[in-house]
Motif scaffolding. Structure first.
Motif, short mmCIF file in Angstrom:
data_model
loop_
_atom_site.label_atom_id
_atom_site.label_comp_id
_atom_site.label_asym_id
_atom_site.label_seq_id
_atom_site.Cartn_x
_atom_site.Cartn_y
_atom_site.Cartn_z
N TYR A 55 0.86 -1.19 0.00
CA TYR A 55 0.00 0.00 0.00
C TYR A 55 0.90 1.23 0.00
O TYR A 55 1.91 1.26 0.70
CB TYR A 55 -0.87 0.04 1.26
CG TYR A 55 -1.89 -1.07 1.34
CD1 TYR A 55 -3.22 -0.83 1.02
CD2 TYR A 55 -1.52 -2.35 1.74
CE1 TYR A 55 -4.16 -1.85 1.10
CE2 TYR A 55 -2.45 -3.37 1.81
CZ TYR A 55 -3.77 -3.12 1.50
OH TYR A 55 -4.69 -4.13 1.57
N ASN A 58 -1.83 4.59 2.02
CA ASN A 58 -3.11 3.93 2.33
C ASN A 58 -3.93 3.52 1.12
O ASN A 58 -5.13 3.26 1.23
CB ASN A 58 -3.97 4.80 3.26
CG ASN A 58 -3.36 4.87 4.65
OD1 ASN A 58 -2.85 3.87 5.15
ND2 ASN A 58 -3.40 6.04 5.24
N ARG A 60 -4.14 0.57 -1.81
CA ARG A 60 -3.60 -0.72 -2.26
C ARG A 60 -3.04 -0.53 -3.67
O ARG A 60 -3.75 -0.13 -4.59
CB ARG A 60 -4.71 -1.77 -2.28
CG ARG A 60 -4.23 -3.14 -2.71
CD ARG A 60 -5.39 -4.11 -2.67
NE ARG A 60 -5.01 -5.42 -3.13
CZ ARG A 60 -5.76 -6.17 -3.90
NH1 ARG A 60 -6.95 -5.74 -4.30
NH2 ARG A 60 -5.36 -7.36 -4.27
#
Length: 125
Positions: A55, A58, A60
């Motif tokens: 990630y 934050n 992916r």
């Protein structure tokens, strides 16, 4: 020996993460630098190993398998790289690392997963 241990690889022996496991793109801007994350090859006696998720801030971004690497461009400033286990046989606790990107200074990290411990990013360059 744990299923999550690895055999060190040279950069030329690793393969890029395939397009189907890239979930976010990071376009090149005027200021920033390339960041590479590598994962060692899994020992042949334990099979393919497990997936690890990467990630970025934050979001992916990638699923990386043993023997693969990914290179992406990040803008100048602070960013958070998080690694977590995906599907597969390996268990580990997620971890994150705040990195500071400076214009034109590339960085390289190795993803390590000690047996029963937290996944880690180890800066190699």
């Amino acid at each position: 020996m744990s299923a999550c241990s690895g055999v060190p690889i040279q950069g030329a022996a690793s393969k890029p993460v395939p397009q189907e496991r890239i979930y976010a793109t990071y376009p090149k801007f005027f200021t920033g630098a390339y960041v590479t994350v590598r994962r060692d090859q899994a020992p042949k006696e334990i099979g393919i190993g497990c997936e690890n998720e990467i990630y970025i801030d934050n979001i992916r971004a990638y699923t990386i398998m043993p023997g693969e690497y990914v290179t992406f461009f990040l803008t100048d400033g602070k960013h958070v790289l998080k690694v977590d286990t995906g599907r597969g046989s390996c268990q580990g606790r997620p971890s994150s690392e705040e990195i500071n990107v400076s214009n034109g200074i590339s960085q390289e990290y190795k993803l390590i997963s000690p047996p029963g411990d937290t996944l880690r990013l180890f800066r190699t360059m």
